[in-house]
Design an enzyme around this catalytic site. Structure first.
Site, PDB file in Angstrom:
ATOM      1  N   ASN A 134      -6.743  10.554  10.223  1.00 35.73           N
ATOM      2  CA  ASN A 134      -7.732  10.274   9.189  1.00 35.73           C
ATOM      3  C   ASN A 134      -8.136   8.810   9.112  1.00 35.73           C
ATOM      4  OD1 ASN A 134      -8.989  10.841   6.293  1.00 35.73           O
ATOM      5  ND2 ASN A 134      -7.560   9.135   6.059  1.00 35.73           N
ATOM      6  N   ARG A 181       0.832  -1.202   0.000  1.00 39.40           N
ATOM      7  CA  ARG A 181       0.000   0.000   0.000  1.00 39.40           C
ATOM      8  C   ARG A 181       0.871   1.258   0.000  1.00 39.40           C
ATOM      9  NH1 ARG A 181      -5.302   0.579  -0.599  1.00 39.40           N
ATOM     10  NH2 ARG A 181      -5.578   1.860   1.269  1.00 39.40           N
ATOM     11  N   LYS A 197     -16.737   7.195  16.351  1.00 40.85           N
ATOM     12  CA  LYS A 197     -16.624   8.579  15.886  1.00 40.85           C
ATOM     13  C   LYS A 197     -16.884   9.569  17.025  1.00 40.85           C
ATOM     14  CE  LYS A 197     -14.745   7.647  13.113  1.00 40.85           C
ATOM     15  NZ  LYS A 197     -13.532   8.119  12.388  1.00 40.85           N
ATOM     16  N   TYR A 254     -19.777   1.897  14.897  1.00 37.24           N
ATOM     17  CA  TYR A 254     -19.052   2.936  14.166  1.00 37.24           C
ATOM     18  C   TYR A 254     -19.370   4.308  14.757  1.00 37.24           C
ATOM     19  CZ  TYR A 254     -17.568   5.975  10.335  1.00 37.24           C
ATOM     20  OH  TYR A 254     -16.977   6.969   9.581  1.00 37.24           O
ATOM     21  N   VAL A 299     -19.457  11.280   1.705  1.00 38.51           N
ATOM     22  CA  VAL A 299     -18.927  11.569   0.373  1.00 38.51           C
ATOM     23  C   VAL A 299     -18.614  10.283  -0.384  1.00 38.51           C
ATOM     24  CG1 VAL A 299     -18.027  13.829   1.024  1.00 38.51           C
ATOM     25  CG2 VAL A 299     -16.601  11.808   1.339  1.00 38.51           C
ATOM     26  N   ASP A 347       0.176  -1.344  10.686  1.00 37.70           N
ATOM     27  CA  ASP A 347      -1.197  -1.830  10.766  1.00 37.70           C
ATOM     28  C   ASP A 347      -1.784  -1.291  12.070  1.00 37.70           C
ATOM     29  OD1 ASP A 347      -3.577  -3.207  11.081  1.00 37.70           O
ATOM     30  OD2 ASP A 347      -2.747  -5.154  10.487  1.00 37.70           O
ATOM     31  N   THR A 351     -16.465   8.117  -1.533  1.00 35.56           N
ATOM     32  CA  THR A 351     -15.178   7.432  -1.512  1.00 35.56           C
ATOM     33  C   THR A 351     -15.442   5.932  -1.479  1.00 35.56           C
ATOM     34  OG1 THR A 351     -15.146   7.470   0.904  1.00 35.56           O
ATOM     35  CG2 THR A 351     -14.096   9.318  -0.238  1.00 35.56           C
TER      36      THR A 351
END
Length: 254
Positions: A81, A37, A152, A148, A179, A55, A181
């Site tokens: 991020n 990656r 957040k 989730y 958005v 990781d 992605t």
């Protein structure tokens, strides 16, 4: 120009933010999950200073990542991020923790504690944090459980705790919107460009209006958030949980 480190920056909003910052003339260090990656990220963000691998589901690798960042010298900003979304609550890490909790909640905590303090900290939260359990019930169970939305909310708590504790650091949370992605999906309705412009604006730090702390932004505007995020007792409960799990203190006296 600023020197900026961005986690999860070889794809999605992280990559877009990195590319935008490089184009503005900033020095940007990327982060990737593995060497493969990392090569992909450098190809996608030409002009990046370097790419570090770790990781974030592994506490050991996350601690090592902080050391790698510090060896590169001081940074003006860190954008937290990296995050995952659709993951089974039953999927555990090598540390025996829910994968979602490890990557979205504990990794930014570890990096916040161990990376030399930058001038600016930016945490990627989400409007979905408003559906979280502000009582942190899932963290009080023998086997921690989070959604989730909970994770957040944890990012918001961490931003607010950092802003409160380190007055010389601008620490803020960002809702990038839903958005299109890889994570958001092709049908996401929000503007993709607006999904990364706020974190770029906060990390770049050239605009006086961006030099604030303890705020929650959506599309470069201060926005409403769960007010329990301001509750110092809730912040401390989350910090105490993280300290127990990672054995890394947030700071003396907390």
């Amino acid at each position: 120009m600023a020197r900026i480190f961005i986690t999860g920056s070889v794809d999605g909003l992280g990559q877009l933010a990195a590319s935008a910052l490089v184009k503005q003339g900033h020095n940007v260090v990327l982060h990737a999950r593995n060497p493969e990656r990392a090569k992909y990220g450098l190809a996608k963000v030409p002009g990046a200073e370097a790419v570090l691998t770790a990781d974030l589901s592994s506490m050991e690798e996350t601690r090592d990542l902080a050391s790698k960042v510090n060896k590169l010298g001081d940074f003006d900003a860190v954008i937290h991020n990296a995050g995952i979304y659709q993951v089974s609550e039953k999927e555990l890490t090598r540390d025996g923790l829910p994968l979602l909790l490890a990557v979205n909640s504990l990794a930014p905590y570890i990096l916040t504690c161990l990376i030399n303090k930058p001038k600016r900290l930016v945490y990627l939260s989400s409007g979905m944090h408003k559906q979280a359990d502000p009582g942190l019930t899932g963290l009080r169970q023998d086997k921690p459980s989070v959604t989730y939305s909970d994770s957040k909310f944890h990012n918001l708590l961490l931003a607010m705790a950092a802003a409160r504790q380190w007055p010389n650091v601008y620490a803020n949370a960002v809702d990038p919107g839903w958005v299109p992605t890889k994570m958001g999906g092709p049908g996401a309705p929000d503007n993709l460009a607006k999904g990364f412009e706020t974190q770029v604006w906060l990390a770049g730090g050239s605009d006086e209006q961006s030099k604030v702390s303890g705020q929650y932004f959506h599309h470069k505007r201060q926005s409403r958030y769960l007010r329990q995020g301001d509750d110092v007792s809730v912040q401390r409960k989350f910090i105490a949980f993280c300290e127990t799990q990672t054995r890394i203190p947030f700071l003396k006296g907390e």
